[in-house]
Scaffold this active site. Structure first.
Site, short mmCIF file in Angstrom:
data_model
loop_
_atom_site.label_atom_id
_atom_site.label_comp_id
_atom_site.label_asym_id
_atom_site.label_seq_id
_atom_site.Cartn_x
_atom_site.Cartn_y
_atom_site.Cartn_z
CG HIS A 134 -5.69 -0.19 -1.87
ND1 HIS A 134 -6.78 -0.59 -1.14
CD2 HIS A 134 -5.80 1.15 -1.99
CE1 HIS A 134 -7.52 0.46 -0.83
NE2 HIS A 134 -6.95 1.53 -1.35
CB CYS A 171 -10.42 -2.90 0.88
SG CYS A 171 -9.64 -2.39 -0.68
CD GLU A 203 -4.84 -6.33 -1.28
OE1 GLU A 203 -5.33 -6.89 -0.28
OE2 GLU A 203 -4.64 -5.10 -1.32
CG ASN A 210 -1.90 1.10 1.27
OD1 ASN A 210 -1.55 2.26 1.12
ND2 ASN A 210 -3.15 0.76 1.50
CB CYS A 263 -7.95 -5.19 -3.05
SG CYS A 263 -6.89 -3.71 -2.95
#
Length: 149
Positions: free
Chosen positions: A53, A80, A55, A42, A83
Site C-alpha cells: 500500500h 485503510c 503508506e 500503492n 495502514c
C-alpha cells in the site's frame, strides 16, 4: 516544508501509480522538520503483492528509524485498517490525509488512540480517487478488502 508541499509529494506518487495501472494512493514519511525520509505508492497491482500500500511503501523506503513518534505520515487518502495498524504499531505521531471523502479508513480510530490526524480535504485528491473508483470499482473493492468471491 508546509503540509501542502508534503501532500504534493504524496500526490505525485499517487499519479505515478495510476499511470502504472495501479491504485492511486501515494504517501510520504517526513521527520518533524519536514525532511523527506521516504515516499511510495500503492503497488499491489504492479508488484502482484497485496501488502504494498502507499503508506507501507513509504514506510519501507524511509528505512529504519529509532523512533516514530515525531514522524509525519502524509497520504493522499485516509489510511485503510492495514495502514492504520502500521501507523498505530509504530506510534507515528501525525498523519496528514489528503482526503477522507471517498474513504474514511481508520482515521477516527487513529484519533481515539492519540494520533494527530489532519485532513486537508484536497480537491485534487478527492477528484483523483473518485475518478478511479468510478472507472475501476472491482479493483477498488479488492484494494479495500470488499471484493466478491
Amino acid at each position: 516544508m508546509d503540509q501542502t508541499q508534503m501532500l504534493e509529494i504524496a500526490l505525485q506518487e499517487a499519479r505515478r501509480g495510476l499511470k502504472e495501472g495501479g491504485v492511486p494512493v501515494g504517501a510520504a514519511l517526513f521527520d518533524a522538520n519536514g525532511k523527506l525520509l521516504g515516499k511510495g505508492r500503492n503497488q499491489r497491482v504492479q508488484n502482484d503483492d497485496p501488502s504494498v500500500h502507499g503508506e507501507t511503501d513509504a514506510f519501507r523506503n524511509a528505512g529504519r528509524q529509532t523512533s516514530y513518534s515525531d514522524k509525519i505520515m502524509v497520504t493522499t487518502l485516509a489510511p485503510c485498517w492495514y495502514c492504520s495498524g502500521l501507523i498505530r504499531q509504530f506510534n507515528i505521531g501525525t498523519v496528514i490525509v489528503g482526503e477522507s471523502v471517498n474513504f474514511q479508513g481508520g482515521i477516527e480510530w487513529l484519533r481515539e488512540n492519540g494520533i494527530s490526524v489532519i485532513d486537508l480535504q484536497s480537491q485534487d485528491c478527492i477528484d483523483l480517487m473518485a475518478g478511479f473508483i468510478r472507472d475501476n470499482p472491482a479493483l477498488w473493492n479488492e484494494d479495500i478488502g470488499e471484493a466478491s468471491p
